[in-house]
Design a protein around this motif. Structure first.
Motif, PDB file in Angstrom:
ATOM      1  N   THR A  37      -3.931   8.620  12.857  1.00  0.00           N
ATOM      2  CA  THR A  37      -3.580   9.567  13.916  1.00  0.00           C
ATOM      3  C   THR A  37      -4.490  11.261  13.116  1.00  0.00           C
ATOM      4  OG1 THR A  37      -2.179  10.703  12.414  1.00  0.00           O
ATOM      5  CG2 THR A  37      -1.381   9.632  14.588  1.00  0.00           C
ATOM      6  N   CYS A  38      -4.785  11.968  14.168  1.00  0.00           N
ATOM      7  CA  CYS A  38      -5.676  13.272  13.500  1.00  0.00           C
ATOM      8  C   CYS A  38      -4.893  13.946  12.967  1.00  0.00           C
ATOM      9  CB  CYS A  38      -6.466  13.325  14.322  1.00  0.00           C
ATOM     10  SG  CYS A  38      -7.563  12.941  15.442  1.00  0.00           S
ATOM     11  N   PHE A  39      -3.696  14.231  12.703  1.00  0.00           N
ATOM     12  CA  PHE A  39      -2.439  14.736  11.940  1.00  0.00           C
ATOM     13  C   PHE A  39      -3.083  15.030  10.141  1.00  0.00           C
ATOM     14  CE2 PHE A  39       0.016  16.394  15.137  1.00  0.00           C
ATOM     15  CZ  PHE A  39       0.917  16.967  13.907  1.00  0.00           C
ATOM     16  N   PRO A  40      -3.199  16.272   9.580  1.00  0.00           N
ATOM     17  CA  PRO A  40      -3.411  16.195   8.288  1.00  0.00           C
ATOM     18  C   PRO A  40      -2.768  15.787   7.047  1.00  0.00           C
ATOM     19  CG  PRO A  40      -2.365  18.179   8.929  1.00  0.00           C
ATOM     20  CD  PRO A  40      -2.232  17.274  10.632  1.00  0.00           C
ATOM     21  N   TYR A  41      -2.706  14.378   7.571  1.00  0.00           N
ATOM     22  CA  TYR A  41      -1.864  13.377   6.235  1.00  0.00           C
ATOM     23  C   TYR A  41      -2.863  12.223   5.318  1.00  0.00           C
ATOM     24  CZ  TYR A  41      -0.275  10.330   9.778  1.00  0.00           C
ATOM     25  OH  TYR A  41      -0.192   9.051  10.291  1.00  0.00           O
ATOM     26  N   VAL A  42      -2.170  11.862   4.426  1.00  0.00           N
ATOM     27  CA  VAL A  42      -3.326  10.235   4.050  1.00  0.00           C
ATOM     28  C   VAL A  42      -2.062   9.686   3.725  1.00  0.00           C
ATOM     29  CG1 VAL A  42      -2.936  11.494   1.480  1.00  0.00           C
ATOM     30  CG2 VAL A  42      -4.214   9.557   2.347  1.00  0.00           C
ATOM     31  N   THR A  43      -1.710   8.508   3.838  1.00  0.00           N
ATOM     32  CA  THR A  43      -0.571   7.318   3.153  1.00  0.00           C
ATOM     33  C   THR A  43      -1.462   6.377   2.562  1.00  0.00           C
ATOM     34  OG1 THR A  43      -0.060   7.648   5.950  1.00  0.00           O
ATOM     35  CG2 THR A  43       0.913   5.633   4.231  1.00  0.00           C
ATOM     36  N   VAL A  44      -0.253   6.562   1.060  1.00  0.00           N
ATOM     37  CA  VAL A  44      -0.411   5.860   0.311  1.00  0.00           C
ATOM     38  C   VAL A  44       0.338   4.756   0.109  1.00  0.00           C
ATOM     39  CG1 VAL A  44      -0.297   5.224  -2.343  1.00  0.00           C
ATOM     40  CG2 VAL A  44      -1.416   7.730  -1.531  1.00  0.00           C
ATOM     41  N   VAL A  45      -0.377   3.565   0.809  1.00  0.00           N
ATOM     42  CA  VAL A  45       0.357   2.321   0.731  1.00  0.00           C
ATOM     43  C   VAL A  45       0.824   1.127  -0.681  1.00  0.00           C
ATOM     44  CG1 VAL A  45       1.144   0.264   2.576  1.00  0.00           C
ATOM     45  CG2 VAL A  45      -0.096   2.315   3.248  1.00  0.00           C
ATOM     46  N   GLU A  46       1.469   0.760  -1.048  1.00  0.00           N
ATOM     47  CA  GLU A  46       1.337  -0.067  -2.102  1.00  0.00           C
ATOM     48  C   GLU A  46       1.651  -2.239  -1.717  1.00  0.00           C
ATOM     49  OE1 GLU A  46       4.658  -0.171  -4.979  1.00  0.00           O
ATOM     50  OE2 GLU A  46       5.117   2.030  -4.844  1.00  0.00           O
ATOM     51  N   CYS A  47       0.462  -2.352  -1.567  1.00  0.00           N
ATOM     52  CA  CYS A  47       0.019  -3.552  -0.597  1.00  0.00           C
ATOM     53  C   CYS A  47      -0.368  -4.507  -1.870  1.00  0.00           C
ATOM     54  CB  CYS A  47      -0.576  -3.696   0.205  1.00  0.00           C
ATOM     55  SG  CYS A  47      -1.472  -5.016   0.833  1.00  0.00           S
ATOM     56  N   PRO A  48       0.267  -5.908  -1.800  1.00  0.00           N
ATOM     57  CA  PRO A  48      -0.208  -6.801  -2.533  1.00  0.00           C
ATOM     58  C   PRO A  48      -2.008  -7.427  -2.673  1.00  0.00           C
ATOM     59  CG  PRO A  48       1.858  -7.895  -1.405  1.00  0.00           C
ATOM     60  CD  PRO A  48       0.989  -6.811  -0.915  1.00  0.00           C
ATOM     61  N   GLN A  49      -2.629  -7.250  -3.704  1.00  0.00           N
ATOM     62  CA  GLN A  49      -4.014  -7.665  -4.098  1.00  0.00           C
ATOM     63  C   GLN A  49      -4.360  -9.152  -2.735  1.00  0.00           C
ATOM     64  OE1 GLN A  49      -5.986  -7.743  -7.669  1.00  0.00           O
ATOM     65  NE2 GLN A  49      -5.144  -5.449  -7.735  1.00  0.00           N
ATOM     66  N   ASN A  50      -3.725  -9.304  -2.691  1.00  0.00           N
ATOM     67  CA  ASN A  50      -4.195 -10.705  -1.615  1.00  0.00           C
ATOM     68  C   ASN A  50      -4.209 -10.291  -0.380  1.00  0.00           C
ATOM     69  OD1 ASN A  50      -1.371 -10.926  -1.994  1.00  0.00           O
ATOM     70  ND2 ASN A  50      -1.109 -13.377  -2.625  1.00  0.00           N
ATOM     71  N   GLN A  51      -2.904  -9.519  -0.104  1.00  0.00           N
ATOM     72  CA  GLN A  51      -2.992  -9.286   1.981  1.00  0.00           C
ATOM     73  C   GLN A  51      -4.688  -7.654   1.468  1.00  0.00           C
ATOM     74  OE1 GLN A  51       0.618  -8.626   2.518  1.00  0.00           O
ATOM     75  NE2 GLN A  51       1.812 -10.348   1.474  1.00  0.00           N
ATOM     76  N   MET A  52      -4.754  -6.564   0.802  1.00  0.00           N
ATOM     77  CA  MET A  52      -5.642  -5.805   1.340  1.00  0.00           C
ATOM     78  C   MET A  52      -6.948  -5.830   2.339  1.00  0.00           C
ATOM     79  SD  MET A  52      -5.831  -4.037  -2.458  1.00  0.00           S
ATOM     80  CE  MET A  52      -6.332  -2.899  -1.505  1.00  0.00           C
ATOM     81  N   ILE A  53      -7.616  -6.852   2.074  1.00  0.00           N
ATOM     82  CA  ILE A  53      -8.417  -6.832   2.695  1.00  0.00           C
ATOM     83  C   ILE A  53      -8.497  -7.266   4.386  1.00  0.00           C
ATOM     84  CG2 ILE A  53     -10.829  -7.993   3.583  1.00  0.00           C
ATOM     85  CD1 ILE A  53     -10.989  -8.578   0.416  1.00  0.00           C
ATOM     86  N   GLU A  54      -7.470  -8.029   4.962  1.00  0.00           N
ATOM     87  CA  GLU A  54      -6.688  -8.704   5.946  1.00  0.00           C
ATOM     88  C   GLU A  54      -5.667  -7.185   6.288  1.00  0.00           C
ATOM     89  OE1 GLU A  54      -3.339 -11.338   7.721  1.00  0.00           O
ATOM     90  OE2 GLU A  54      -4.098 -11.758   6.054  1.00  0.00           O
ATOM     91  N   ARG A  55      -5.046  -6.846   5.993  1.00  0.00           N
ATOM     92  CA  ARG A  55      -4.382  -5.593   6.335  1.00  0.00           C
ATOM     93  C   ARG A  55      -4.633  -4.417   6.576  1.00  0.00           C
ATOM     94  NH1 ARG A  55       0.470  -5.906   6.627  1.00  0.00           N
ATOM     95  NH2 ARG A  55       1.979  -8.134   6.061  1.00  0.00           N
ATOM     96  N   SER A  56      -6.166  -4.107   5.765  1.00  0.00           N
ATOM     97  CA  SER A  56      -7.361  -2.615   6.119  1.00  0.00           C
ATOM     98  C   SER A  56      -7.781  -3.416   7.126  1.00  0.00           C
ATOM     99  CB  SER A  56      -7.628  -2.820   4.446  1.00  0.00           C
ATOM    100  OG  SER A  56      -8.599  -3.112   3.842  1.00  0.00           O
TER     101      SER A  56
END
Length: 82
Positions: A37-56
């Motif tokens: 969204t364009c709302f003024p927030y940032v999300t910090v997401v814990e994610c396993p390293q082996n999934q980061m590229i696919e999930r992002s």
């Protein structure tokens, strides 16, 4: 994480603004972790390293890592949105 800094809507004599939020997600499955969204927030997401590229693939993201090989994988990653 930012709630302790005051109300979200700040109203002054001649203007008003919304304070940005920092949201923490303990897993990439959280709905807010998968929302853009364009709302003024940032999300910090814990994610396993082996999934980061696919999930992002559908998001702009930053990674914090001391793993040089992972750093290069993230820099070199090319993803596309169908």
């Amino acid at each position: 994480m930012t709630a302790k800094f005051g109300r979200r809507l700040v109203e002054k004599e001649r203007c008003a603004y919304i304070r940005p939020w920092v949201l923490h997600c303990d897993t990439p499955e959280r709905k807010i972790a998968n929302t853009n969204t364009c709302f003024p927030y940032v999300t910090v997401v814990e994610c396993p390293q082996n999934q980061m590229i696919e999930r992002s693939a559908r998001h702009v993201c930053s990674a914090i890592t001391n793993d040089k090989s992972r750093e290069h994988q993230l820099i070199d990653a090319r993803t596309s949105i169908a």
